[in-house]
Each structure stands twice: as structure tokens, then as C-alpha cells.
Write a protein that holds these residues in place. Structure first.
Motif, short mmCIF file in Angstrom:
data_model
loop_
_atom_site.label_atom_id
_atom_site.label_comp_id
_atom_site.label_asym_id
_atom_site.label_seq_id
_atom_site.Cartn_x
_atom_site.Cartn_y
_atom_site.Cartn_z
N PHE B 89 0.83 -1.21 0.00
CA PHE B 89 0.00 0.00 0.00
C PHE B 89 0.86 1.26 0.00
O PHE B 89 0.48 2.30 0.55
N LEU B 90 2.04 1.19 -0.58
CA LEU B 90 2.96 2.34 -0.59
C LEU B 90 3.34 2.68 -2.03
O LEU B 90 3.37 1.80 -2.90
N TYR B 91 3.64 3.95 -2.27
CA TYR B 91 4.12 4.38 -3.59
C TYR B 91 5.62 4.12 -3.67
O TYR B 91 6.40 4.67 -2.88
N ASP B 93 7.94 5.02 -5.72
CA ASP B 93 8.84 6.11 -6.09
C ASP B 93 8.89 7.24 -5.07
O ASP B 93 9.68 8.18 -5.22
N LEU B 94 8.03 7.18 -4.05
CA LEU B 94 8.11 8.18 -2.98
C LEU B 94 8.99 7.63 -1.86
O LEU B 94 9.10 6.42 -1.68
N THR B 95 9.58 8.53 -1.10
CA THR B 95 10.41 8.08 0.02
C THR B 95 9.51 7.58 1.16
O THR B 95 8.29 7.79 1.16
N GLU B 98 7.86 10.58 2.74
CA GLU B 98 6.79 11.13 1.90
C GLU B 98 5.56 10.24 1.92
O GLU B 98 4.42 10.73 1.96
N PHE B 102 2.02 11.48 3.20
CA PHE B 102 0.87 11.47 2.29
C PHE B 102 -0.29 10.68 2.89
O PHE B 102 -1.42 11.18 2.94
N TRP B 103 0.00 9.43 3.32
CA TRP B 103 -1.10 8.61 3.83
C TRP B 103 -1.62 9.17 5.15
O TRP B 103 -2.82 9.02 5.46
N ARG B 105 -1.83 12.46 5.89
CA ARG B 105 -2.72 13.57 5.51
C ARG B 105 -4.01 13.05 4.87
O ARG B 105 -5.08 13.62 5.05
N ALA B 106 -3.89 11.98 4.09
CA ALA B 106 -5.09 11.43 3.43
C ALA B 106 -6.07 10.86 4.44
O ALA B 106 -7.27 10.76 4.16
N THR B 107 -5.58 10.47 5.60
CA THR B 107 -6.45 9.87 6.61
C THR B 107 -6.63 10.76 7.84
O THR B 107 -7.11 10.31 8.88
N ARG B 151 -3.10 5.64 12.01
CA ARG B 151 -4.54 5.94 11.89
C ARG B 151 -5.31 5.67 13.18
O ARG B 151 -6.47 6.04 13.30
#
Lengths: 222, 268
Positions: B89-91, B93-95, B98, B102-103, B105-107, B151
Motif C-alpha cells: 500500500f505504498l508508492y 517512487d516516494l520516500t 513522503e 501522504f497517507w 494527511r489522506a487519513t 490511523r
């Protein structure tokens, strides 16, 4: 909502900056297309100049398919689409964020492509107001339709080949409107150009509204 | 469906790629319980966890998670659960940092809490600025866990949480599960490492062929008026399974009266 749109768009642009897929693969592909058209039609440079706008927008649509594919392939890998569904982010915000990021990437690509056609096709750029307006509206319309079909591709086997088949017919009105308006801006044909731009604006609104509504069920099924 | 249980599934059928991965699951889990889901490969453990996370629709039966009916409001459940799956569940190319931001802020998690979760999972500082694609499987697992932990979910759904981790990481997972339960969260996890898992879990349920065969009901309750008295076997009466691949599925003891199985592959 706006915060979530910015969050998604910033993330997509950061991903693109890190991976350099757009700069390293999509842009060279688009430039190659421009070059191949020049080779194919060089026997009569007048044809190239006359067809500059049409050739430019055809190349943009081809490149847009690649940009959209890339934008959604990162969501398909490693279960990220499930994580997005679990995050509680509004699907409409995810959609609009992706539209924004695709728009920025395409605008950067188009800036380079205009320079390329100006040099290779010996075309003088002009009619700036209409040209810039056309580029903005056609690009947003392309991104809006592309993001809608991009999420469809997440759940289809062979999405790489299906996406162009699904997307390009939908973008035909954008191609027609953008080519007509750009032709007028470049002085290749006469007549009022802004009605064509208005038509592009209408397509933008319709695609954005449809995408915002359809993205939730499409994301659920992905 | 009114329910005080955190997870309350009754005769749930879930079809994945035309295959009934869950073929009549009845399971009840109370608040604060730590439940191990065990079973052979392909038994339906992952499908069960995904269903409880609200990521998978049900074809038949009734399902409520955290008091929310999954049939009508699955999206309302998702934000309240923490799912650790086989995927990171991680991107890539992002560190690490990051991804955590990101996750977070998204949650709705602050950046400080996202960093604190990385600290809790003992994610080394030196790898936080590296892209996730360069991490080992165990390091990715820790980052995924950190994102889920940040979360503060009410229901933890962990699919093979020990997989890929070193012994320190495995101990950390066990400690996190204990902390979550002590804080009032409910934990449901699937594992093949039975000795370790059974020492962590308060209860174990066994799933075989998409059916809970043991331990599905923690507190048996007498059936209410009008409710079926027997839960032995599975009642699929009236369910449309046309076109469904049922090969390999044990439906012995299942009431299929009135079920449309036209076109279904019932196997050998």
C-alpha cells in the motif's frame, strides 16, 4: 475537498518528478512523432505548415494516452488503489486531483511540442490569446476524459491496449475543436476562433461533471 | 442489522473472480478481542479480512462491521479500520517519509503523528529519505505497519503481519497487537505461524474452503424469534450463483434450495 485535490495532485506530480517517465519517455515519444510527420510530409513543406495544428493535437492525444496510463499504473501497483479506498478521501477529490496533475504534465509537454513544430514545420506561432485559451481548454478536457477512463483501465486485463481504444474516440470532439481553433489562431484558416474555444469549454465542463460523478462507482469496481 | 459485535457476519457469501471465496461464513467478534484466523492456503482468510475492511462486496448473507451494515455503508467502515495486506500500500517512487506524510494527511493524521508511528515501528532514520522501491521486504512491512498504526484504527485487520520481518520486527508486531487490544481496539489477523500467533490471540477461528469450521461464535446466543435455529451448514437458498465457479468448494450440509446454479461450474 480542495485540500484533498491538492494532496493528490501534488503527490502525482512528485511521483512524476521522481520517476521522470514523462520527461524521459513520453516527451521523447511525442517529439519523435513530430519528427516522423516531418519526414513523411517533407516533400511538400506547405502541407506541413498547413497541417501543423492537426498534427500537433494528434501527437498530444497520443502522448496523453501514455500520461494517463502512467498516472493510473502507479495506483494499480502494490495495492495502492485499495489504500486510497480505505483512506476515506472523496473519490471526486481523487479524480480532480488526478485531472489537475495530468493537465500540468500535458501543458509542460505541449510547451515543448509547440517549439518543436515551430522549428521543424517552419510555423510562426501567433494569435496568442486564442492559442493559449485553446491549449488550456483542450488540455483540461483531455485530462478530464483521460482520468475517467484511466480508472476503468485499473480493472481491465490488457488495459494498456484497451485504453487508447476507449479514450481516443471520446477525445475526437476535442481534436476537432482544438485543431479548428488553433488553425485560426495560427492564421491557417479564417473565421471566428472563440466559438471553437467555447465548444472546448463545454466539453471540459461535461467531462469534468461526468468524471466527478462516475469516478466513485468506477473506483469501487477497480 | 443491529449488532453490538465489532464483526458480525451471518452466512456471508463473497464471490471473487466468479469463485465463491467465502461460501457461507458466520463469525462474531466482540470489542477488544484478538482473533487469529487460520486455515490452509486459499481457504479465504485474505478475502475475509478484505470483506471486513469494506473492500469487497457480499453476494449473500448479512454483515456488519463496527456497527455498520456492509451492504449499504461499506465506505463508512473503511476509515475506521487499519488493514495490513500482502501488498505494501505504498508508492514505490516516494520516500518512506513522503509516503508516511501522504497517507497520514489522506487519513487525517498529523505529520508529527505519522513520524511518531515510524519511530514506534523503529524505522531507521537513515532509510526515511530513501524511495520505498529500494527497501527490503521487511523494511516495507514496517513502513506499512507504521501507516496503519498512525490511523489509530478501531479494528485492525492484519494479513500475515509477521511475514518478511526479522525476529525484532515480529516481537514488535506482537507488542503492537497487545497495545491495541489494551487500548480497546479489536484485532483480527491471519497467520500461518501458528505457534507465535496462538500465543498472541485470545481466540482462533479456522476457515476451510470459504467456511468457518471452528470458533466462529465467541458467545453463542439463542436465536431470536423467526431466525433460523440451526447454523450448521450454510443456507444459500434463493442466492443467484449462476455463472459461478464452485469447483473445489465444500458445500456439504449447505441448503441450496431455490438457488440458481445455472451455468455454475460445480467441479468434479
Amino acid at each position: 475537498m480542495v485540500r484533498d485535490v491538492v494532496l493528490i495532485a501534488a503527490k502525482d506530480l512528485r511521483l512524476e518528478w521522481r520517476s521522470r517517465v514523462g520527461a524521459g519517455q513520453v516527451l521523447p515519444f511525442a517529439l519523435l512523432c513530430v519528427l516522423l510527420f516531418a519526414f513523411a510530409l517533407d516533400v511538400d513543406r506547405g502541407v506541413l505548415q498547413q497541417a501543423t495544428a492537426g498534427l500537433f493535437w494528434v501527437v498530444v492525444l497520443f502522448a496523453a494516452v501514455l500520461v494517463v496510463q502512467r498516472s493510473f499504473s502507479v495506483e494499480a501497483s502494490d495495492g495502492v488503489i485499495d489504500a486510497l479506498r480505505l483512506s476515506g478521501l472523496s473519490p471526486a477529490a481523487v479524480y480532480l486531483g488526478k485531472v489537475a496533475a495530468i493537465t500540468v504534465e500535458l501543458l509542460a509537454l505541449e510547451a515543448v511540442l509547440w517549439l518543436a513544430v515551430a522549428v521543424l514545420y517552419d510555423t510562426t506561432l501567433g494569435g496568442w490569446g486564442l492559442l493559449v485559451g485553446t491549449v488550456l481548454l483542450a488540455t483540461v478536457g483531455t485530462a478530464a476524459a483521460g482520468a475517467t477512463y484511466g480508472v476503468v483501465g485499473l480493472r481491465l486485463r490488457g488495459a494498456e491496449t484497451l485504453l487508447p481504444l476507449l479514450l481516443l474516440p471520446l477525445l475526437a470532439p476535442v481534436l476537432i475543436g482544438a485543431t479548428a481553433a488553433s488553425d485560426i489562431a495560427l492564421g491557417r484558416s479564417a473565421g471566428p476562433g472563440w466559438p471553437w474555444a467555447a465548444l472546448l469549454g463545454m466539453f471540459c465542463v461535461v467531462y469534468l461533471l461526468l468524471g466527478s460523478v462516475l469516478f466513485r462507482p468506477l473506483m469501487e469496481d477497480s | 442489522m443491529a449488532s453490538t459485535s465489532v464483526v458480525d457476519l451471518r452466512d456471508v457469501v463473497a464471490v471473487v473472480d466468479r469463485f465463491p471465496a467465502l461460501a457461507g461464513v458466520t463469525l462474531r467478534i466482540g470489542s477488544g478481542e484478538v482473533v487469529l484466523v487460520r486455515g490452509p492456503n486459499g481457504a479465504g482468510k485474505t478475502t475475509l479480512l478484505r470483506l471486513c475492511a469494506g473492500l469487497l462486496g457480499l453476494t449473500a448473507g448479512d454483515a456488519s462491521v463496527l456497527g455498520v451494515d456492509l451492504r449499504t455503508s461499506a465506505s463508512a467502515v473503511r476509515r475506521r479500520v487499519g488493514l495490513l495486506g500482502h501488498a505494501s500500500f505504498l508508492y514505490a517512487d516516494l520516500t518512506v517519509a513522503e509516503n508516511a506524510r501522504f497517507w497520514g494527511r489522506a487519513t487525517g493524521v498529523s505529520d508529527a503523528d505519522a513520524v511518531a508511528a515510524l519511530d514506534r515501528l523503529e524505522v531507521a532514520q537513515r532509510i526515511r529519505d530513501l524511495p520505498v522501491r529500494s527497501l527490503s521486504t521487511g523494511q516495507r512491512r514496517r513502513v506499512s505497519l507504521a501507516v496503519a498504526v498512525a490511523r489509530r484504527p478501531e479494528l485492525w485487520l492484519l494479513d500475515e503481519p509477521h511475514a518478511g520481518l526479522d525476529s525484532g520486527g515480529r516481537d514488535l508486531v506482537d507488542a503492537l497487537v497487545a497495545e491495541a487490544a489494551a487500548a480497546g481496539a479489536t484485532v483480527m489477523f491471519a497467520s500461518h505461524e501458528l505457534e507465535r500467533a496462538e500465543s498472541v490471540a485470545q481466540r482462533a477461528v479456522t476457515i476451510v474452503g470459504g467456511v468457518i469450521t471452528d470458533g466462529g461464535e465467541s458467545e453463542p446466543e439463542p436465536p431470536a424469534d423467526g431466525e433460523r435455529a440451526s447454523r450448521s451448514g450454510t443456507d444459500l437458498s434463493g442466492t443467484d450463483l449462476s455463472g459461478t465457479d464452485l469447483s473445489g468448494t465444500d458445500l456439504s450440509g449447505t441448503d441450496l434450495s431455490g438457488t440458481d446454479l445455472s451455468g455454475a461450474d460445480r467441479g468434479p
